[in-house]
Design a protein around this motif. Structure first.
Motif, PDB file in Angstrom:
ATOM      1  N   ILE A   6      97.295  34.904  36.235  1.00 28.15           N
ATOM      2  CA  ILE A   6      96.381  35.668  34.966  1.00 28.15           C
ATOM      3  C   ILE A   6      97.119  35.157  33.663  1.00 28.15           C
ATOM      4  N   VAL A   7      96.571  34.221  32.584  1.00 28.59           N
ATOM      5  CA  VAL A   7      97.222  34.221  31.348  1.00 28.59           C
ATOM      6  C   VAL A   7      96.200  34.683  30.611  1.00 28.59           C
ATOM      7  N   THR A   8      96.538  35.405  29.583  1.00 27.13           N
ATOM      8  CA  THR A   8      95.558  35.898  28.569  1.00 27.13           C
ATOM      9  C   THR A   8      96.018  35.216  27.326  1.00 27.13           C
ATOM     10  N   ALA A  23     100.176  25.868  36.113  1.00 25.59           N
ATOM     11  CA  ALA A  23      99.080  24.935  37.069  1.00 25.59           C
ATOM     12  C   ALA A  23     100.222  23.932  37.628  1.00 25.59           C
ATOM     13  N   GLU A  24     101.120  23.186  36.868  1.00 23.39           N
ATOM     14  CA  GLU A  24     102.024  22.242  37.486  1.00 23.39           C
ATOM     15  C   GLU A  24     102.910  22.763  38.330  1.00 23.39           C
ATOM     16  N   ASP A  25     103.189  24.158  38.318  1.00 24.95           N
ATOM     17  CA  ASP A  25     103.964  24.746  39.248  1.00 24.95           C
ATOM     18  C   ASP A  25     103.286  25.170  40.421  1.00 24.95           C
ATOM     19  N   GLY A  26     102.028  24.923  40.601  1.00 25.04           N
ATOM     20  CA  GLY A  26     101.410  25.275  41.926  1.00 25.04           C
ATOM     21  C   GLY A  26     100.137  26.501  41.788  1.00 25.04           C
ATOM     22  N   PHE A  27     100.249  27.208  40.607  1.00 23.56           N
ATOM     23  CA  PHE A  27      99.344  28.376  40.529  1.00 23.56           C
ATOM     24  C   PHE A  27      97.905  27.823  40.053  1.00 23.56           C
ATOM     25  N   ASP A  28      97.252  28.532  40.764  1.00 20.98           N
ATOM     26  CA  ASP A  28      95.500  28.556  40.338  1.00 20.98           C
ATOM     27  C   ASP A  28      95.591  29.730  39.148  1.00 20.98           C
ATOM     28  N   ILE A  29      94.762  29.432  38.243  1.00 17.91           N
ATOM     29  CA  ILE A  29      94.847  30.094  37.022  1.00 17.91           C
ATOM     30  C   ILE A  29      93.587  30.779  36.644  1.00 17.91           C
ATOM     31  N   ILE A  30      93.684  32.060  36.232  1.00 13.50           N
ATOM     32  CA  ILE A  30      92.735  32.692  35.750  1.00 13.50           C
ATOM     33  C   ILE A  30      92.774  32.855  34.214  1.00 13.50           C
ATOM     34  N   ALA A  31      92.076  31.904  33.516  1.00 15.36           N
ATOM     35  CA  ALA A  31      92.572  32.038  32.108  1.00 15.36           C
ATOM     36  C   ALA A  31      91.433  32.771  31.102  1.00 15.36           C
ATOM     37  N   LEU A  40      88.471  27.415  26.337  1.00 17.76           N
ATOM     38  CA  LEU A  40      88.316  27.543  27.878  1.00 17.76           C
ATOM     39  C   LEU A  40      87.972  26.671  28.523  1.00 17.76           C
ATOM     40  N   ASP A  41      86.730  25.803  28.078  1.00 13.69           N
ATOM     41  CA  ASP A  41      86.354  24.595  28.741  1.00 13.69           C
ATOM     42  C   ASP A  41      87.337  23.773  28.947  1.00 13.69           C
ATOM     43  N   ALA A  42      88.009  23.495  27.611  1.00  6.37           N
ATOM     44  CA  ALA A  42      89.238  22.220  27.924  1.00  6.37           C
ATOM     45  C   ALA A  42      90.260  22.831  28.639  1.00  6.37           C
ATOM     46  N   ILE A  43      90.629  24.019  28.633  1.00 10.69           N
ATOM     47  CA  ILE A  43      91.799  24.478  29.544  1.00 10.69           C
ATOM     48  C   ILE A  43      91.613  24.156  31.160  1.00 10.69           C
ATOM     49  N   LYS A  44      90.105  24.610  31.323  1.00 13.37           N
ATOM     50  CA  LYS A  44      89.642  24.533  32.856  1.00 13.37           C
ATOM     51  C   LYS A  44      89.684  23.065  33.150  1.00 13.37           C
ATOM     52  N   SER A  45      89.013  21.971  32.368  1.00 16.81           N
ATOM     53  CA  SER A  45      88.945  20.736  32.905  1.00 16.81           C
ATOM     54  C   SER A  45      90.628  20.164  32.943  1.00 16.81           C
ATOM     55  N   ASP A  46      91.581  20.536  32.145  1.00  9.14           N
ATOM     56  CA  ASP A  46      92.836  20.048  32.267  1.00  9.14           C
ATOM     57  C   ASP A  46      93.663  20.693  33.461  1.00  9.14           C
ATOM     58  N   ILE A  47      93.332  21.991  33.872  1.00  8.07           N
ATOM     59  CA  ILE A  47      93.872  22.257  35.014  1.00  8.07           C
ATOM     60  C   ILE A  47      93.406  21.780  36.262  1.00  8.07           C
ATOM     61  N   ALA A  48      92.070  21.418  36.387  1.00  6.74           N
ATOM     62  CA  ALA A  48      91.450  20.643  37.496  1.00  6.74           C
ATOM     63  C   ALA A  48      91.790  19.361  37.649  1.00  6.74           C
ATOM     64  N   ALA A  49      92.393  18.711  36.346  1.00  8.25           N
ATOM     65  CA  ALA A  49      92.818  17.520  36.458  1.00  8.25           C
ATOM     66  C   ALA A  49      94.272  17.392  37.149  1.00  8.25           C
ATOM     67  N   LEU A  50      94.693  18.614  37.351  1.00 10.76           N
ATOM     68  CA  LEU A  50      96.041  18.709  37.969  1.00 10.76           C
ATOM     69  C   LEU A  50      96.022  19.060  39.447  1.00 10.76           C
ATOM     70  N   ARG A  52      94.470  22.006  40.557  1.00  8.10           N
ATOM     71  CA  ARG A  52      94.474  23.573  40.848  1.00  8.10           C
ATOM     72  C   ARG A  52      93.158  24.106  40.345  1.00  8.10           C
ATOM     73  N   ARG A  53      92.984  25.305  40.869  1.00 10.27           N
ATOM     74  CA  ARG A  53      91.370  25.698  40.703  1.00 10.27           C
ATOM     75  C   ARG A  53      91.880  26.638  39.245  1.00 10.27           C
ATOM     76  N   CYS A  54      90.641  26.868  38.617  1.00  6.03           N
ATOM     77  CA  CYS A  54      90.945  27.533  37.419  1.00  6.03           C
ATOM     78  C   CYS A  54      89.414  28.216  36.886  1.00  6.03           C
ATOM     79  N   MET A  55      89.768  29.515  36.899  1.00  4.44           N
ATOM     80  CA  MET A  55      88.207  30.369  36.378  1.00  4.44           C
ATOM     81  C   MET A  55      88.715  30.922  34.906  1.00  4.44           C
ATOM     82  N   THR A  56      87.492  30.772  34.271  1.00  4.00           N
ATOM     83  CA  THR A  56      87.779  31.265  32.938  1.00  4.00           C
ATOM     84  C   THR A  56      87.046  32.626  32.528  1.00  4.00           C
ATOM     85  N   PHE A  57      87.278  33.262  31.812  1.00  3.52           N
ATOM     86  CA  PHE A  57      86.654  34.475  31.220  1.00  3.52           C
ATOM     87  C   PHE A  57      86.735  34.453  29.491  1.00  3.52           C
TER      88      PHE A  57
END
Length: 255
Positions: A6-8, A23-31, A40-50, A52-57
């Motif tokens: 989780i990253v606030t 995400a580059e280190d292998g974590f799925d991310i809750i942003a 948030l949309d941009a970070i989700k897209s960038d992490i998906a490109a790596l 990894r899964r990303c859920m945003t709040f």
């Protein structure tokens, strides 16, 4: 077995660089970010490109009443949380005389920087200590405070106090969580060029040129993220509540 972090304050600056790095280190991310859906949309897209899964709040961590509901949603999707990076923070409503600080500005800083961060950390730590340790996964909590946790800036005293409180919180959680094998760490960023500091760039450009920092440049979000990645990878063994100053030598006492 996947790793989840989780990253606030993840939509920009240090939080964004950290989320991408993890995400580059292998974590799925809750942003988590507040009122920045585009970020948030941009970070989700960038992490998906790596890959990894990303859920945003879109979530204000000052809303402590909803912490457990938020974590239940996260747990249903990702299971256990292995890392928390407490990066979200706010500055003062207006710089000025310490004798003129308003309750509104004081509460603004403490509600997010101190109270919200503390109770989010507490709720996640409770779940971490109940979860089994997994071989090969280092569990960690990182507090991103500020050089102002140590150095006083009288024009924004309420911010300094809120960050000083989190400096102590990192030590308290470090002591409490050590026997559970959970590392707690603190980052004290100095002059980092982000959206928050950009309005003061001209002022600090001149101060940096005059020797305010030992290394004569602004820090970058990636400078901070690299240190956080070292902590979350478990590469600081036998350290408890270790604080690292990512400040180009700003806080070194000089004569």
């Amino acid at each position: 077995m996947g790793k989840t972090a989780i990253v606030t304050g993840a939509s920009k600056g240090i939080g964004r660089a950290t989320a991408i790095g993890l995400a580059e280190d292998g974590f799925d991310i809750i942003a988590i970010a507040w009122r920045d859906n585009a970020g948030l949309d941009a970070i989700k897209s960038d992490i998906a490109a790596l890959g990894r899964r990303c859920m945003t709040f879109d979530y204000n961590i000052a809303d402590t009443a909803s912490v457990d509901r938020f974590l239940d949603v996260v747990a249903a999707e990702f299971g256990d949380i292995h890392c928390l990076v407490n990066n979200a923070g706010v500055s003062v409503l207006q710089r000025g005389d310490l004798l003129e600080v308003t309750e509104e500005s004081f509460d603004h800083c403490f509600d997010v920087n101190t109270r919200g961060t503390f109770f989010l950390t507490q709720a996640i730590a409770r779940r971490m200590v109940k979860a089994p340790k997994i071989e090969g996964i280092h569990r960690s909590i990182v507090f991103v405070t500020s050089s102002n946790a140590i150095a006083a800036t009288i024009e924004r005293g309420e911010y300094c106090m809120s960050k000083a409180a989190m400096h102590m919180a990192s030590q308290l959680f470090g002591i409490r969580l050590a026997k559970a094998g959970i590392g707690a760490y603190e980052i004290q960023p100095g002059l980092i060029l982000t959206e928050m500091t950009a309005p003061s760039k001209a002022k600090y450009d001149n101060l940096i040129a005059d020797g305010m920092t030992v290394e004569p440049r602004w820090g970058t979000p990636d400078d901070v993220a690299r240190v956080i990645r070292t902590m979350t990878a478990g590469l600081l063994p036998y350290t408890i509540a270790q604080e690292v100053r990512v400040d180009g030598g700003l806080l070194i006492q000089r004569f």
